[in-house]
Design a protein around this motif. Structure first.
Motif, PDB file in Angstrom:
ATOM      1  N   GLU A 269       0.871  -1.178   0.000  1.00 52.78           N
ATOM      2  CA  GLU A 269       0.000   0.000   0.000  1.00 52.78           C
ATOM      3  C   GLU A 269       0.909   1.230   0.000  1.00 52.78           C
ATOM      4  O   GLU A 269       1.930   1.262   0.684  1.00 52.78           O
ATOM      5  N   THR A 270       0.538   2.240  -0.736  1.00 49.84           N
ATOM      6  CA  THR A 270       1.342   3.453  -0.777  1.00 49.84           C
ATOM      7  C   THR A 270       0.431   4.668  -0.852  1.00 49.84           C
ATOM      8  O   THR A 270      -0.747   4.552  -1.178  1.00 49.84           O
ATOM      9  N   GLU A 271       1.001   5.819  -0.581  1.00 49.89           N
ATOM     10  CA  GLU A 271       0.254   7.075  -0.674  1.00 49.89           C
ATOM     11  C   GLU A 271       0.874   7.912  -1.780  1.00 49.89           C
ATOM     12  O   GLU A 271       2.008   7.690  -2.189  1.00 49.89           O
ATOM     13  N   ASP A 272       0.087   8.873  -2.240  1.00 48.25           N
ATOM     14  CA  ASP A 272       0.623   9.707  -3.322  1.00 48.25           C
ATOM     15  C   ASP A 272       1.518  10.838  -2.819  1.00 48.25           C
ATOM     16  O   ASP A 272       2.207  11.491  -3.582  1.00 48.25           O
ATOM     17  N   LEU A 273       1.532  11.070  -1.505  1.00 51.76           N
ATOM     18  CA  LEU A 273       2.390  12.073  -0.871  1.00 51.76           C
ATOM     19  C   LEU A 273       2.244  13.456  -1.509  1.00 51.76           C
ATOM     20  O   LEU A 273       3.187  14.233  -1.584  1.00 51.76           O
ATOM     21  N   GLY A 274       1.064  13.752  -2.048  1.00 53.50           N
ATOM     22  CA  GLY A 274       0.829  15.054  -2.664  1.00 53.50           C
ATOM     23  C   GLY A 274       1.344  15.152  -4.084  1.00 53.50           C
ATOM     24  O   GLY A 274       1.251  16.189  -4.726  1.00 53.50           O
ATOM     25  N   LEU A 275       1.890  14.054  -4.593  1.00 50.74           N
ATOM     26  CA  LEU A 275       2.411  14.051  -5.961  1.00 50.74           C
ATOM     27  C   LEU A 275       1.275  13.766  -6.943  1.00 50.74           C
ATOM     28  O   LEU A 275       0.262  13.164  -6.580  1.00 50.74           O
ATOM     29  N   PRO A 276       1.423  14.159  -8.180  1.00 44.99           N
ATOM     30  CA  PRO A 276       0.356  13.928  -9.164  1.00 44.99           C
ATOM     31  C   PRO A 276       0.365  12.486  -9.699  1.00 44.99           C
ATOM     32  O   PRO A 276       0.443  12.256 -10.904  1.00 44.99           O
ATOM     33  N   VAL A 277       0.318  11.501  -8.787  1.00 50.57           N
ATOM     34  CA  VAL A 277       0.373  10.096  -9.205  1.00 50.57           C
ATOM     35  C   VAL A 277      -0.798   9.294  -8.649  1.00 50.57           C
ATOM     36  O   VAL A 277      -0.779   8.072  -8.687  1.00 50.57           O
ATOM     37  N   ARG A 278      -1.810   9.984  -8.122  1.00 48.25           N
ATOM     38  CA  ARG A 278      -2.936   9.294  -7.489  1.00 48.25           C
ATOM     39  C   ARG A 278      -3.598   8.302  -8.464  1.00 48.25           C
ATOM     40  O   ARG A 278      -3.838   7.155  -8.116  1.00 48.25           O
ATOM     41  N   GLY A 279      -3.854   8.693  -9.677  1.00 47.35           N
ATOM     42  CA  GLY A 279      -4.497   7.815 -10.662  1.00 47.35           C
ATOM     43  C   GLY A 279      -3.631   6.606 -10.987  1.00 47.35           C
ATOM     44  O   GLY A 279      -4.120   5.481 -11.094  1.00 47.35           O
ATOM     45  N   ALA A 280      -2.345   6.853 -11.126  1.00 49.74           N
ATOM     46  CA  ALA A 280      -1.421   5.749 -11.430  1.00 49.74           C
ATOM     47  C   ALA A 280      -1.359   4.765 -10.265  1.00 49.74           C
ATOM     48  O   ALA A 280      -1.329   3.543 -10.470  1.00 49.74           O
ATOM     49  N   ILE A 281      -1.355   5.296  -9.053  1.00 49.02           N
ATOM     50  CA  ILE A 281      -1.323   4.416  -7.869  1.00 49.02           C
ATOM     51  C   ILE A 281      -2.605   3.598  -7.792  1.00 49.02           C
ATOM     52  O   ILE A 281      -2.569   2.390  -7.523  1.00 49.02           O
ATOM     53  N   GLN A 282      -3.734   4.235  -8.043  1.00 48.92           N
ATOM     54  CA  GLN A 282      -5.016   3.512  -8.022  1.00 48.92           C
ATOM     55  C   GLN A 282      -5.056   2.439  -9.103  1.00 48.92           C
ATOM     56  O   GLN A 282      -5.541   1.328  -8.879  1.00 48.92           O
ATOM     57  N   ALA A 283      -4.513   2.736 -10.276  1.00 46.76           N
ATOM     58  CA  ALA A 283      -4.472   1.748 -11.356  1.00 46.76           C
ATOM     59  C   ALA A 283      -3.595   0.560 -10.964  1.00 46.76           C
ATOM     60  O   ALA A 283      -3.948  -0.601 -11.218  1.00 46.76           O
ATOM     61  N   MET A 284      -2.459   0.861 -10.325  1.00 45.89           N
ATOM     62  CA  MET A 284      -1.576  -0.226  -9.899  1.00 45.89           C
ATOM     63  C   MET A 284      -2.225  -1.047  -8.798  1.00 45.89           C
ATOM     64  O   MET A 284      -2.103  -2.272  -8.777  1.00 45.89           O
ATOM     65  N   ARG A 285      -2.966  -0.367  -7.857  1.00 48.82           N
ATOM     66  CA  ARG A 285      -3.687  -1.117  -6.826  1.00 48.82           C
ATOM     67  C   ARG A 285      -4.690  -2.066  -7.455  1.00 48.82           C
ATOM     68  O   ARG A 285      -4.813  -3.209  -7.037  1.00 48.82           O
ATOM     69  N   ALA A 286      -5.401  -1.558  -8.457  1.00 47.84           N
ATOM     70  CA  ALA A 286      -6.389  -2.409  -9.141  1.00 47.84           C
ATOM     71  C   ALA A 286      -5.695  -3.592  -9.809  1.00 47.84           C
ATOM     72  O   ALA A 286      -6.184  -4.733  -9.762  1.00 47.84           O
ATOM     73  N   THR A 287      -4.550  -3.341 -10.411  1.00 49.15           N
ATOM     74  CA  THR A 287      -3.776  -4.425 -11.043  1.00 49.15           C
ATOM     75  C   THR A 287      -3.338  -5.440  -9.999  1.00 49.15           C
ATOM     76  O   THR A 287      -3.471  -6.655 -10.193  1.00 49.15           O
ATOM     77  N   HIS A 288      -2.822  -4.942  -8.875  1.00 49.76           N
ATOM     78  CA  HIS A 288      -2.360  -5.844  -7.807  1.00 49.76           C
ATOM     79  C   HIS A 288      -3.518  -6.652  -7.224  1.00 49.76           C
ATOM     80  O   HIS A 288      -3.382  -7.856  -6.965  1.00 49.76           O
ATOM     81  N   GLU A 289      -4.661  -6.018  -7.032  1.00 52.87           N
ATOM     82  CA  GLU A 289      -5.838  -6.730  -6.515  1.00 52.87           C
ATOM     83  C   GLU A 289      -6.321  -7.782  -7.505  1.00 52.87           C
ATOM     84  O   GLU A 289      -6.704  -8.880  -7.104  1.00 52.87           O
ATOM     85  N   ALA A 290      -6.270  -7.453  -8.792  1.00 50.49           N
ATOM     86  CA  ALA A 290      -6.674  -8.428  -9.812  1.00 50.49           C
ATOM     87  C   ALA A 290      -5.725  -9.623  -9.815  1.00 50.49           C
ATOM     88  O   ALA A 290      -6.162 -10.778  -9.919  1.00 50.49           O
ATOM     89  N   ARG A 291      -4.429  -9.336  -9.681  1.00 51.05           N
ATOM     90  CA  ARG A 291      -3.455 -10.439  -9.628  1.00 51.05           C
ATOM     91  C   ARG A 291      -3.671 -11.303  -8.394  1.00 51.05           C
ATOM     92  O   ARG A 291      -3.584 -12.527  -8.452  1.00 51.05           O
ATOM     93  N   ALA A 292      -3.932 -10.662  -7.243  1.00 50.63           N
ATOM     94  CA  ALA A 292      -4.176 -11.417  -6.003  1.00 50.63           C
ATOM     95  C   ALA A 292      -5.426 -12.282  -6.153  1.00 50.63           C
ATOM     96  O   ALA A 292      -5.439 -13.450  -5.735  1.00 50.63           O
ATOM     97  N   ALA A 293      -6.462 -11.732  -6.759  1.00 52.89           N
ATOM     98  CA  ALA A 293      -7.686 -12.511  -6.985  1.00 52.89           C
ATOM     99  C   ALA A 293      -7.394 -13.694  -7.915  1.00 52.89           C
ATOM    100  O   ALA A 293      -7.875 -14.809  -7.680  1.00 52.89           O
ATOM    101  N   GLN A 294      -6.597 -13.466  -8.947  1.00 54.48           N
ATOM    102  CA  GLN A 294      -6.240 -14.550  -9.872  1.00 54.48           C
ATOM    103  C   GLN A 294      -5.429 -15.624  -9.158  1.00 54.48           C
ATOM    104  O   GLN A 294      -5.642 -16.816  -9.371  1.00 54.48           O
ATOM    105  N   ARG A 295      -4.490 -15.208  -8.287  1.00 55.13           N
ATOM    106  CA  ARG A 295      -3.719 -16.192  -7.524  1.00 55.13           C
ATOM    107  C   ARG A 295      -4.639 -17.014  -6.622  1.00 55.13           C
ATOM    108  O   ARG A 295      -4.458 -18.224  -6.488  1.00 55.13           O
ATOM    109  N   ASN A 296      -5.623 -16.363  -6.017  1.00 54.56           N
ATOM    110  CA  ASN A 296      -6.584 -17.090  -5.181  1.00 54.56           C
ATOM    111  C   ASN A 296      -7.374 -18.092  -5.998  1.00 54.56           C
ATOM    112  O   ASN A 296      -7.595 -19.230  -5.562  1.00 54.56           O
TER     113      ASN A 296
END
Length: 177
Positions: A22-49
Motif C-alpha cells: 500500500e502506498t500514498e501519493d504524498l501530494g504528488l500527481p500520481v494518485r491515478g497511477a497508484i489507483q491503477a496499480m492497486r487495481a492491477t495488484h488486486e486483480a493479480r491477487a484474486a487470480q492467484r486465489n
C-alpha cells in the motif's frame, strides 16, 4: 525525512510494478497511477486465489480418484458401502470425505482399505473351507447353498454361516451346527 524517503521509494516501486505494498501519493500527481496499480495488484491477487483454489480442487479430485478405484478393485461389491461409511479412525468421516480432506487422511483410509481387503480375503478362505467340509455332509449343492446363506438361530445375531465365519474356530462351530 527518512520516512518520506521510504514512502517515496515504496511509491516508486509500486508505480514500476516492483512491489504490491500500500502506498500514498504524498501530494504528488500520481494518485491515478497508484489507483491503477492497486487495481492491477488486486486483480493479480484474486487470480492467484482462483489458481490456488483450482489447484486444491484438482488435488482433492486426484485423491478421490485414488481411493475410489482402489476400493473397487480391492473389495469389489463391498466398495460402495465401505467408502460411504464413517470410520472412527478417520475422525468420523467416510473414506471418501477423508480422501477429499487431505493426503494424510487418504493414507489412513488406504491403510483401512488394505486391512479390510485382507480380512475379506481371510474370510473368503474360511468360507471356501467351510463349503468344502460342508459339501461332504450335503448330497445336493442347492442344500449346501441354502445352509451357507440362511440365518441360523444358533449363531449370534441369527447370522448365516457364510456371514458368521471368520476363522477356524467359527468354521468348526458352523460345521457342528
Amino acid at each position: 525525512m527518512a520516512n518520506v524517503e521510504k514512502a517515496l521509494a515504496t511509491t516508486r516501486a509500486v508505480l514500476k510494478d516492483q512491489c504490491e505494498e500500500e502506498t500514498e501519493d504524498l501530494g504528488l500527481p500520481v494518485r491515478g497511477a497508484i489507483q491503477a496499480m492497486r487495481a492491477t495488484h488486486e486483480a493479480r491477487a484474486a487470480q492467484r486465489n482462483v489458481e490456488a483454489d483450482e489447484a486444491e480442487r484438482l488435488k482433492r479430485l486426484e485423491r478421490l480418484n485414488t481411493i475410489t478405484p482402489l476400493s473397487n478393485a480391492l473389495i469389489g461389491d463391498a466398495h460402495s458401502n465401505w467408502i460411504e461409511t464413517p470410520h472412527s479412525s478417520l475422525i468420523g468421516m467416510t473414506p471418501r470425505e477423508a480422501a477429499a480432506q487431505s493426503a494424510g487422511l487418504l493414507e489412513n483410509a488406504t491403510r483401512l482399505l488394505h486391512n479390510l481387503a485382507a480380512e475379506l480375503a481371510k474370510k473368503a478362505k474360511w468360507v471356501d473351507e467351510l463349503e468344502r467340509e460342508a459339501s461332504k455332509l450335503f448330497s445336493r449343492p442347492d442344500k449346501l447353498c441354502l445352509c451357507m446363506t440362511v440365518s441360523d438361530p444358533d449363531l449370534p445375531g441369527l447370522a448365516s454361516p457364510s456371514v458368521y465365519i471368520k476363522d477356524e474356530q467359527t468354521m468348526q462351530q458352523c460345521l457342528v451346527l
